[in-house]
Design a protein around this motif. Structure first.
Motif, short mmCIF file in Angstrom:
data_model
loop_
_atom_site.label_atom_id
_atom_site.label_comp_id
_atom_site.label_asym_id
_atom_site.label_seq_id
_atom_site.Cartn_x
_atom_site.Cartn_y
_atom_site.Cartn_z
N GLY A 148 0.81 -1.20 0.00
CA GLY A 148 0.00 0.00 0.00
C GLY A 148 0.85 1.26 0.00
O GLY A 148 2.07 1.22 -0.18
N THR A 149 0.18 2.40 0.24
CA THR A 149 0.83 3.70 0.17
C THR A 149 0.39 4.57 1.34
O THR A 149 -0.81 4.68 1.61
N VAL A 150 1.35 5.18 2.00
CA VAL A 150 1.07 6.19 3.03
C VAL A 150 1.79 7.47 2.63
O VAL A 150 2.99 7.44 2.35
N GLU A 151 1.06 8.57 2.59
CA GLU A 151 1.66 9.86 2.25
C GLU A 151 1.27 10.88 3.31
O GLU A 151 0.09 11.11 3.56
N VAL A 152 2.29 11.47 3.92
CA VAL A 152 2.10 12.48 4.97
C VAL A 152 2.62 13.81 4.44
O VAL A 152 3.79 13.92 4.09
N PHE A 153 1.76 14.81 4.40
CA PHE A 153 2.15 16.09 3.81
C PHE A 153 2.83 17.01 4.81
O PHE A 153 3.44 18.00 4.42
N GLY A 154 2.74 16.69 6.10
CA GLY A 154 3.44 17.45 7.13
C GLY A 154 4.66 16.70 7.63
O GLY A 154 5.42 16.13 6.85
N ARG A 155 4.83 16.68 8.94
CA ARG A 155 5.95 16.00 9.59
C ARG A 155 5.51 14.61 10.07
O ARG A 155 4.32 14.35 10.21
N ALA A 156 6.48 13.78 10.35
CA ALA A 156 6.22 12.47 10.96
C ALA A 156 7.07 12.34 12.22
O ALA A 156 8.15 12.92 12.31
N GLY A 157 6.59 11.54 13.16
CA GLY A 157 7.30 11.36 14.42
C GLY A 157 8.40 10.30 14.34
O GLY A 157 8.89 9.95 13.27
N HIS A 158 8.75 9.78 15.51
CA HIS A 158 9.83 8.79 15.61
C HIS A 158 9.36 7.42 15.10
O HIS A 158 8.18 7.10 15.08
N PHE A 159 10.32 6.61 14.69
CA PHE A 159 10.10 5.22 14.26
C PHE A 159 9.12 5.15 13.08
O PHE A 159 8.32 4.22 12.99
N ASN A 163 10.32 -1.51 10.58
CA ASN A 163 10.05 -2.89 10.13
C ASN A 163 9.27 -2.96 8.82
O ASN A 163 8.66 -3.98 8.53
N ILE A 164 9.27 -1.91 8.05
CA ILE A 164 8.54 -1.93 6.78
C ILE A 164 9.06 -3.07 5.90
O ILE A 164 10.27 -3.29 5.77
N SER A 165 8.11 -3.81 5.29
CA SER A 165 8.48 -4.94 4.45
C SER A 165 7.91 -4.84 3.04
O SER A 165 8.01 -5.78 2.25
N GLY A 166 7.29 -3.71 2.73
CA GLY A 166 6.72 -3.50 1.39
C GLY A 166 5.93 -2.21 1.36
O GLY A 166 5.69 -1.59 2.39
N GLY A 167 5.53 -1.80 0.16
CA GLY A 167 4.76 -0.57 0.03
C GLY A 167 5.65 0.66 -0.05
O GLY A 167 6.88 0.57 -0.08
N VAL A 168 5.01 1.83 -0.07
CA VAL A 168 5.71 3.11 -0.19
C VAL A 168 5.20 4.08 0.87
O VAL A 168 3.99 4.28 1.01
N VAL A 169 6.13 4.68 1.59
CA VAL A 169 5.81 5.70 2.59
C VAL A 169 6.53 6.98 2.21
O VAL A 169 7.75 6.97 2.01
N THR A 170 5.78 8.07 2.10
CA THR A 170 6.35 9.37 1.72
C THR A 170 5.98 10.41 2.76
O THR A 170 4.80 10.55 3.11
N VAL A 171 6.96 11.14 3.25
CA VAL A 171 6.74 12.25 4.18
C VAL A 171 7.33 13.51 3.54
O VAL A 171 8.50 13.55 3.19
N HIS A 172 6.50 14.53 3.39
CA HIS A 172 6.95 15.74 2.71
C HIS A 172 7.71 16.69 3.64
O HIS A 172 8.43 17.57 3.16
N GLY A 173 7.57 16.53 4.94
CA GLY A 173 8.31 17.33 5.90
C GLY A 173 9.43 16.54 6.54
O GLY A 173 9.96 15.59 5.95
N ASP A 174 9.80 16.92 7.75
CA ASP A 174 10.83 16.21 8.50
C ASP A 174 10.24 14.95 9.14
O ASP A 174 9.03 14.82 9.33
#
Length: 256
Positions: A148-159, A163-174
């Motif tokens: 799957g896909t997770v997209e965060v347009f702001g910031r993301a926290g710790h961790f 353990n990601i094993s597939g998919g795409v994670v995008t964070v546009h901030g820090d």
């Protein structure tokens, strides 16, 4: 197309979170006779929300659930969701999209911890910030997001994406500390800064378009690559774990 609008009613017990794993599109195929939990009390949906329904649908993919009001109190919305759409007009509580395998969740505000925990498919869009453990595995588990896909347009926290094993994670901030820790596969993209990215990674690709602070020394520098119009420094590792992952950073600072 069926649209179910759930507007939270004001309450004097707003400090008590509401366990709302029943709020997934497929559960509204046969109506709105559902329940949620506030503490140890089971409540009908109409006791917590003002409910309105427009249109009809025979398939979950044709159902949209819209949540408004003090939605930060809602936990586990979209758990095991497999189709359809959930739109959150404000903030959302912990564990939104747990084990999700299909459909779309769009959050117009911020998301509390464990957003997209161990999700296997579908799309999560968070227009604000995401707290700790976004797209990660649960404590003690060895597997995080698998698809799957997770997209965060702001910031993301710790961790982030632990353990990601597939998919795409995008964070546009820090992002915070230990983004992509124990990464096995998949893709993690951080457009801002983070610290100690991809620690103990075994596979997959992690991109940091800002500065990787406290960069671990257990990555082997390969050279540079061009990606999305930028020059990134390419490392492989984490060699402390005989890992064969790829870490790409715009800039880095080792821990003093």
């Amino acid at each position: 197309m069926k649209k179910v609008t759930l507007a939270m009613k004001p309450t004097s017990k707003s400090f008590i979170p509401i366990e709302a794993e029943s709020i997934v599109p497929k559960n509204f195929l046969s109506g709105t006779d559902l329940s949620v939990w506030r503490g140890n009390r089971e409540l009908g949906l109409d006791e917590v929300f003002s409910v309105s329904v427009e249109g009809e649908a025979d398939r979950p993919e044709d159902i949209e659930v819209v949540l408004s009001g003090e939605t930060f109190r809602l936990k586990r919305v979209g758990e095991y969701m497999d189709d359809g759409k959930i739109t959150v007009l404000g903030d959302i509580g912990m564990h939104c999209g747990n084990f999700m395998s299909g459909g779309t969740i769009e959050i117009h505000g911020n998301a509390d911890g464990w957003l997209g925990r161990e999700m296997a498919g579908g799309t999560i869009l968070c227009r604000g910030d995401a707290a700790n453990y976004c797209a990660s595995g649960y404590r003690g588990g060895r597997k995080g997001m698998t698809g799957g896909t997770v997209e965060v347009f702001g910031r993301a926290g710790h961790f982030l994406a632990e353990n990601i094993s597939g998919g795409v994670v995008t964070v546009h901030g820090d992002a915070g500390d230990m983004a992509g820790a124990e990464m096995r596969d998949g893709t993690l993209i951080v457009h801002g800064d983070c610290s100690r990215p991809a620690a103990n990674m075994k596979g997959g690709s992690c991109y940091v378009y800002g500065t990787a602070h406290a960069m671990l020394p257990t990555f082997k520098k390969i050279g540079t690559v061009r990606h999305e119009g930028q020059t990134l420094i390419h490392f492989t590792g984490d060699i402390a774990n005989r890992g064969k992952g790829n870490l790409f950073v715009k800039d880095y600072r080792y821990l003093d």
